[in-house]
Design an enzyme around this catalytic site. Structure first.
Site, mmCIF file in Angstrom:
data_model
loop_
_atom_site.group_PDB
_atom_site.id
_atom_site.type_symbol
_atom_site.label_atom_id
_atom_site.label_comp_id
_atom_site.label_asym_id
_atom_site.label_seq_id
_atom_site.Cartn_x
_atom_site.Cartn_y
_atom_site.Cartn_z
ATOM 1 C CB ALA A 19 -3.435 10.498 -5.722
ATOM 2 C CE1 TYR A 20 -2.074 2.086 -7.380
ATOM 3 C CE2 TYR A 20 0.133 2.598 -8.173
ATOM 4 C CZ TYR A 20 -0.843 1.674 -7.840
ATOM 5 O OH TYR A 20 -0.579 0.327 -7.971
ATOM 6 C CB ALA A 21 3.046 6.749 -5.458
ATOM 7 C CG MET B 192 -3.816 6.430 -1.736
ATOM 8 S SD MET B 192 -4.095 7.440 -0.266
ATOM 9 C CE MET B 192 -4.334 9.039 -1.034
ATOM 10 C CE LYS B 193 -1.423 -0.069 -4.376
ATOM 11 N NZ LYS B 193 -2.164 -1.256 -3.876
#
Length: 254
Positions: A158-160, A162-163
């Site tokens: 999820a974090y990656a 978004m990035k």
């Protein structure tokens, strides 16, 4: 005397943001930093910047709350600019504030996913929209991404994701804001020793050693490895750098 340019750094009270704010001051910029709750840490950064001979202010902002963006600029930032800096405009914006909620892809919750959207994608998008209303032509934007958009480490889907969106967004910003001579770049740190995720890299000896072994320069990153790069992008010397992803990772996973 030539007037200093002003940079706004979100999440500037600790970790990477703190080093960015201090390095911007070392480059001769005045700095406005935002913080979520730790006013003491924020004021320590302000004092450090002022000791370098630059002006600084710290203003609270929860980047996960998109309804707070417009009031932040209108009710907090603009009065601070007038009172402390004698101006109504800024020159640079660093979209740095963030947090990570790691989870295996199959177990990631909708709640955590929404948090990552708000913090890491909506915030750079809509905070920048607000900043453009008071940003001088010829200024710049630096978005912060991650090495995890280039290589995959389980638990950070999820974090990656978004990035990855931020990196695409950066190109669109650069293309559309070029008419105002505003440059937009993205800095992608590798694993860094900070307090994020409870000091996951900094305080976990096994994790630290594993990452160091996969890094060409033989160690994990430090906050001091990142700030100077961001600060350089907020100078006239970096004027011809635009729409670029600059990874600052010591050569991890190459």
């Amino acid at each position: 005397m030539k007037k200093s340019k002003i940079a706004v750094v979100t999440g500037g009270s600790r970790g990477l943001g703190r080093d960015m704010a201090v390095n911007l001051a070392k480059k001769g910029l005045d700095v406005v930093l935002t913080y979520q709750s730790n006013v003491t840490a924020a004021q320590e950064v302000v004092a450090e910047i002022e000791a370098l001979g630059q002006k600084a202010a710290a203003i609270p902002l929860d980047v996960s709350d998109y309804e707070a963006y417009e009031p932040f600029f209108r009710e907090r930032l603009q009065p601070a600019l007038a009172e402390k800096f004698g101006t109504s405009t800024i020159d640079y914006l660093v979209n740095n504030a963030g947090s990570i909620s790691p989870a295996p892809f199959a177990d990631a919750s909708i709640s955590d996913f929404k948090d990552m959207i708000h913090i890491h994608l909506m915030a750079p998008f809509f905070i920048t929209q607000q900043a453009l209303k008071i940003m001088n032509d010829g200024g710049g934007i630096v978005n912060i991404s991650t090495g995890l958009t280039r290589f995959a480490t389980p638990g950070f889907a999820a974090y990656a994701a978004m990035k990855g969106g931020v990196e695409v967004l950066t190109k669109y910003m650069a293309r559309e804001l070029g008419q105002r001579k505003i440059r937009t770049n993205v800095v992608a740190p590798g694993a860094i020793e900070t307090d994020i995720m409870g000091g996951f890299v900094r305080d976990n000896a096994g994790m630290n050693e594993t990452i160091a072994a996969e890094t060409a320069l033989g160690r994990v990153g430090l906050p001091t490895d990142i700030g100077a790069v961001v600060a350089f992008l907020c100078t006239d010397e970096a004027y011809w750098i635009n729409a670029q992803r600059i990874e600052v990772s010591g050569g991890v996973h190459i």
